[in-house]
Design an enzyme around this catalytic site. Structure first.
Site, PDB file in Angstrom:
ATOM      1  N   ILE A  65       0.868  -1.096   0.021  1.00 46.21           N
ATOM      2  CA  ILE A  65       0.027   0.019   0.043  1.00 46.21           C
ATOM      3  C   ILE A  65       0.805   1.314   0.073  1.00 46.21           C
ATOM      4  O   ILE A  65       0.587   2.135  -0.766  1.00 46.21           O
ATOM      5  CB  ILE A  65      -1.004   0.129   1.091  1.00 46.21           C
ATOM      6  CG1 ILE A  65      -2.063  -1.231   1.020  1.00 46.21           C
ATOM      7  CG2 ILE A  65      -1.735   1.341   1.280  1.00 46.21           C
ATOM      8  CD1 ILE A  65      -2.959  -1.238   2.324  1.00 46.21           C
ATOM      9  N   CYS A  66       1.949   1.295   0.999  1.00 46.62           N
ATOM     10  CA  CYS A  66       2.701   2.354   0.943  1.00 46.62           C
ATOM     11  C   CYS A  66       3.323   2.602  -0.415  1.00 46.62           C
ATOM     12  O   CYS A  66       3.335   3.876  -0.858  1.00 46.62           O
ATOM     13  CB  CYS A  66       3.918   2.091   1.716  1.00 46.62           C
ATOM     14  SG  CYS A  66       3.436   1.935   3.478  1.00 46.62           S
TER      15      CYS A  66
END
Length: 165
Positions: free
Chosen positions: A55-56
């Site tokens: 996600i990052c």
């Protein structure tokens, strides 16, 4: 290098209208970056849990791919996680990030704590975004729950509300 704490309660998230807590961290090249030295420009602090996580990476790649939006608002993007400067450098090189990634490594998560986004149980930063104006005042805040990516339209709205210096 010092990490100046201007907020004592590490659980308090700075609110819109508050002066942003000052700090100094090393970027991926080992160079010190001090928030107060960026006065006169808008700053976008993007706290993220860990380098190389799914996600990052998606969130930071979206910033990378839309960097002109931030530049047009005279905004400096600073990504911050508890990773070391070495991990940040490898991550930035792999993904082609041209903005600074700051290492909130030691004391572990101290700056994330100042901004109320340190998850002390897991030792990582939560997904917190703080848009700070040229005078050092917080103008936008969002903290997302674990596992939930930030909505990029939030950046657009926050930056649109900032005056260019």
């Amino acid at each position: 290098m010092t990490q100046a704490a201007t907020v004592v309660d590490i659980d308090a998230v700075p609110a819109v209208g508050d002066l942003a807590p000052d700090f100094e961290l090393l970027n991926q090249f080992g160079e010190p970056v001090k928030l107060s030295e960026l006065r006169g420009r808008n700053v976008v602090l993007v706290f993220f849990p860990f380098a190389f996580s799914g996600i990052c990476t998606g969130e930071l790649c979206e910033i990378r791919d839309n960097l002109a939006l931030f530049e047009d608002a005279d905004a400096v993007v600073l990504g911050i996680s508890v990773d070391s400067k070495f991990a940040q450098r490898a991550y930035a090189e792999k993904e082609g990030y041209s903005f600074d990634l700051l290492a909130d490594f030691w004391p572990h998560g101290a700056v994330a704590g100042q901004y109320g986004v340190l998850d002390a149980e897991s030792g990582m930063a939560k997904r917190g975004t703080f848009v700070i104006d040229a005078d050092g005042v917080v103008r936008y805040v969002v903290v997302n729950p674990r596992g939930q990516a930030r909505d990029f339209t939030g950046y657009r709205a926050a930056l649109a509300g900032l005056g260019r210096s």
